[in-house]
Design an enzyme around this catalytic site. Structure first.
Site, PDB file in Angstrom:
ATOM      1  N   GLU A   1      54.621  68.425  47.038  1.00 49.15           N
ATOM      2  CA  GLU A   1      54.065  69.767  46.873  1.00 49.15           C
ATOM      3  C   GLU A   1      53.689  70.041  45.429  1.00 49.15           C
ATOM      4  OE1 GLU A   1      56.904  72.590  48.392  1.00 49.15           O
ATOM      5  OE2 GLU A   1      57.256  71.290  50.117  1.00 49.15           O
TER       6      GLU A   1
ATOM      7  N   CYS B   1      52.667  73.667  38.905  1.00 51.52           N
ATOM      8  CA  CYS B   1      54.042  73.187  39.047  1.00 51.52           C
ATOM      9  C   CYS B   1      53.984  71.904  39.865  1.00 51.52           C
ATOM     10  CB  CYS B   1      54.865  74.252  39.774  1.00 51.52           C
ATOM     11  SG  CYS B   1      56.513  73.699  40.233  1.00 51.52           S
TER      12      CYS B   1
ATOM     13  N   CYS C   1      64.596  64.372  46.881  1.00 53.99           N
ATOM     14  CA  CYS C   1      65.429  64.482  45.678  1.00 53.99           C
ATOM     15  C   CYS C   1      66.839  64.014  46.004  1.00 53.99           C
ATOM     16  CB  CYS C   1      65.459  65.936  45.206  1.00 53.99           C
ATOM     17  SG  CYS C   1      66.415  66.183  43.683  1.00 53.99           S
TER      18      CYS C   1
ATOM     19  N   CYS D   1      71.502  69.676  45.578  1.00 53.59           N
ATOM     20  CA  CYS D   1      71.834  71.088  45.317  1.00 53.59           C
ATOM     21  C   CYS D   1      71.849  71.874  46.630  1.00 53.59           C
ATOM     22  CB  CYS D   1      70.846  71.720  44.344  1.00 53.59           C
ATOM     23  SG  CYS D   1      70.887  70.951  42.715  1.00 53.59           S
TER      24      CYS D   1
ATOM     25  N   CYS E   1      68.729  74.138  47.854  1.00 53.68           N
ATOM     26  CA  CYS E   1      67.374  73.625  47.626  1.00 53.68           C
ATOM     27  C   CYS E   1      66.843  72.845  48.820  1.00 53.68           C
ATOM     28  CB  CYS E   1      67.376  72.743  46.388  1.00 53.68           C
ATOM     29  SG  CYS E   1      65.748  72.135  45.947  1.00 53.68           S
TER      30      CYS E   1
ATOM     31  N   CYS F   1      60.511  75.069  46.008  1.00 52.68           N
ATOM     32  CA  CYS F   1      60.418  73.615  46.112  1.00 52.68           C
ATOM     33  C   CYS F   1      60.826  73.084  47.469  1.00 52.68           C
ATOM     34  CB  CYS F   1      61.347  72.923  45.135  1.00 52.68           C
ATOM     35  SG  CYS F   1      61.665  73.793  43.648  1.00 52.68           S
TER      36      CYS F   1
HETATM   37  N1  SAH Z   1      65.405  69.140  39.629  1.00 56.15           N
HETATM   38  C1  SAH Z   1      64.984  70.124  38.666  1.00 56.15           C
HETATM   39  C2  SAH Z   1      63.754  70.889  39.149  1.00 56.15           C
HETATM   40  C3  SAH Z   1      64.043  71.620  40.404  1.00 56.15           C
HETATM   41  S1  SAH Z   1      63.142  73.017  40.922  1.00 56.15           S
HETATM   42  C4  SAH Z   1      66.125  71.090  38.405  1.00 56.15           C
HETATM   43  O1  SAH Z   1      67.123  71.022  39.096  1.00 56.15           O
HETATM   44  O2  SAH Z   1      66.014  71.882  37.477  1.00 56.15           O
HETATM   45  C5  SAH Z   1      63.161  74.231  39.708  1.00 56.15           C
HETATM   46  C6  SAH Z   1      64.221  75.314  39.836  1.00 56.15           C
HETATM   47  O3  SAH Z   1      64.250  75.949  41.122  1.00 56.15           O
HETATM   48  C7  SAH Z   1      65.617  74.791  39.597  1.00 56.15           C
HETATM   49  O4  SAH Z   1      66.275  75.651  38.725  1.00 56.15           O
HETATM   50  C8  SAH Z   1      66.216  74.820  40.977  1.00 56.15           C
HETATM   51  O5  SAH Z   1      67.610  74.856  40.921  1.00 56.15           O
HETATM   52  C9  SAH Z   1      65.587  76.070  41.547  1.00 56.15           C
HETATM   53  N2  SAH Z   1      65.619  76.195  43.011  1.00 56.15           N
HETATM   54  C10 SAH Z   1      65.645  75.235  43.945  1.00 56.15           C
HETATM   55  N3  SAH Z   1      65.699  75.762  45.177  1.00 56.15           N
HETATM   56  C11 SAH Z   1      65.690  77.088  45.018  1.00 56.15           C
HETATM   57  C12 SAH Z   1      65.736  78.182  45.931  1.00 56.15           C
HETATM   58  N4  SAH Z   1      65.814  78.006  47.247  1.00 56.15           N
HETATM   59  N5  SAH Z   1      65.718  79.425  45.406  1.00 56.15           N
HETATM   60  C13 SAH Z   1      65.650  79.622  44.071  1.00 56.15           C
HETATM   61  N6  SAH Z   1      65.604  78.634  43.175  1.00 56.15           N
HETATM   62  C14 SAH Z   1      65.635  77.375  43.633  1.00 56.15           C
END
Ligand code: SAH
Length: 351
Positions: free
Chosen positions: A97, A110, A117, A121, A124, A342
């Site tokens: 994406e 972005c 991944c 987390c 996510c 994401c």
């Molecule tokens: N792997 C990287 C980039 C991830 S996406 C990282 O962890 O930073 C960018 C941001 O979106 C990160 O801070 C991630 O934790 C957050 N994120 C992921 N899923 C999310 C969600 N469902 N709601 C809000 N933020 C989210």
């Protein structure tokens, strides 16, 4: 090192710097200036057969010896706020994406750095099915090129906040940064590029040595190890006591400001006491640098069951930080009507 496509031994041309391309073109018995011509076409997303100022034999040679790792748009969702989300298919069928956002300070894209991944987390969508594979520099670049081509306007900023953990794909991400910032490439300045990481401390230390004036964002999401480990498994390897001093070191080495990302999940990490704890832990380890927190109401992912904090809690959380002289911004939820968080579109495409 330039990767060859194994079966055909063709070269990944979009992953090459101008110097590498020139060397390769000369090795094919062609004059140097052809590399500059090819590069100009490549950054505009033009395929070999359309490179009109090249003689046919050279175009044929390119087809035979190189491949274009272009991201092909397969889905496009346009939000009422102008945000556009693309699902791009890669040459092996993987999908990633890319999100286009129009900000006052310029057009920003972005991008994804991995298909899936490995970080796990809890909130996510990108990590639901683990990691499929890491992206090549060309595949990251192509997301920018194809998006720019589609909207017909220059993209001036990039955030590495799509699917994947950029520092888990370290070498390819660094190569991509060099390519996209190059005046021979898209010429997007490092100062307009942000990289977000869940906190791979060894890689943050390496990144500090690269001398790239990008902006680093750290996904913190919790102010104590117990909560953070429950949201982010990476915290079991590198906890706050390891991560936050590494952030201060990064700032001291690079003099570049770091921003902390904090996703607010109702009842999990959004109380005033959590904000106090966050201020305490930031002052404890990072007092020597400017402190800034981006607050992001969690975007609910169907499989996860987390709910975003309400407006009142978000405001109170921000105020509690501000009262401790930590600047806080509440991230606008761009594209929430099109599942712009994401991994949601990719996850849906895998179903
Ligand atoms: N792997 C990287 C980039 C991830 S996406 C990282 O962890 O930073 C960018 C941001 O979106 C990160 O801070 C991630 O934790 C957050 N994120 C992921 N899923 C999310 C969600 N469902 N709601 C809000 N933020 C989210």
């Amino acid at each position: 090192m330039i990767r060859m496509e194994q079966s055909m031994e063709r070269i990944d041309i979009l992953s090459m710097t101008k110097e590498e391309l020139t060397e390769w073109i000369v090795s094919l018995g062609e004059p140097k200036y052809r590399a500059a011509q090819i590069m100009e076409w490549l950054v505009r997303g033009v395929g070999f057969s359309e490179m009109k100022n090249l003689p046919l034999p050279l175009r044929t040679k390119l087809e035979a010896h190189a491949y274009l790792a272009a991201a092909a748009p397969v889905k496009k969702l346009v939000s009422s706020d102008g945000t556009i989300k693309y699902l791009y298919r890669l040459h092996d069928g993987e999908a990633v994406e890319t999100v286009f956002m129009r900000y006052q300070h310029g057009n920003t894209v972005c991008i994804s750095t991995e298909a899936g991944c490995p970080m796990g987390c809890a909130f996510c969508a990108s990590t639901l099915k683990g990691l499929s594979r890491r992206l090549l520099p060309s595949e990251m670049l192509s997301q920018v090129i194809e998006t720019q081509k589609d909207i017909g306007e220059r993209i001036s900023g990039i955030v590495l906040m799509g699917i994947g953990e950029p520092l888990d794909n370290y070498d390819n991400v660094i190569k991509f940064l060099h390519l996209v910032a190059s005046p021979d490439g898209l010429n997007i300045g490092y100062r307009h590029i942000s990289l977000s990481t869940c906190g791979l401390v060894d890689k943050i230390q390496r990144l500090a040595e690269e001398n790239l004036p990008i902006t680093l964002s750290i996904s913190l999401h919790a102010a104590d190890d117990e909560t953070r480990s429950s949201l982010m498994p990476v915290n079991k390897k590198w906890n706050l006591e390891a991560l936050l001093p590494a952030c201060l070191d990064y700032f001291e080495k690079t003099k570049r400001r770091i921003s902390f990302e904090y996703t607010l999940v109702e009842g999990k990490n959004d109380r005033r006491a959590d904000a106090q704890k966050l201020a305490d832990v930031l002052y404890r380890y990072c007092a020597g640098m400017p402190l800034h927190v981006n607050l992001i109401p969690v975007n609910p992912v169907r499989e996860r069951g987390f709910q975003p904090s309400n407006q009142g809690s978000i405001r109170r959380f921000a105020e509690a930080l501000e009262s401790r002289r930590i600047t806080a911004t509440v991230r606008r939820r761009l594209g929430s009507d099109i599942d712009a968080s994401c991994g949601q579109l990719r996850a849906a495409s895998l179903e």
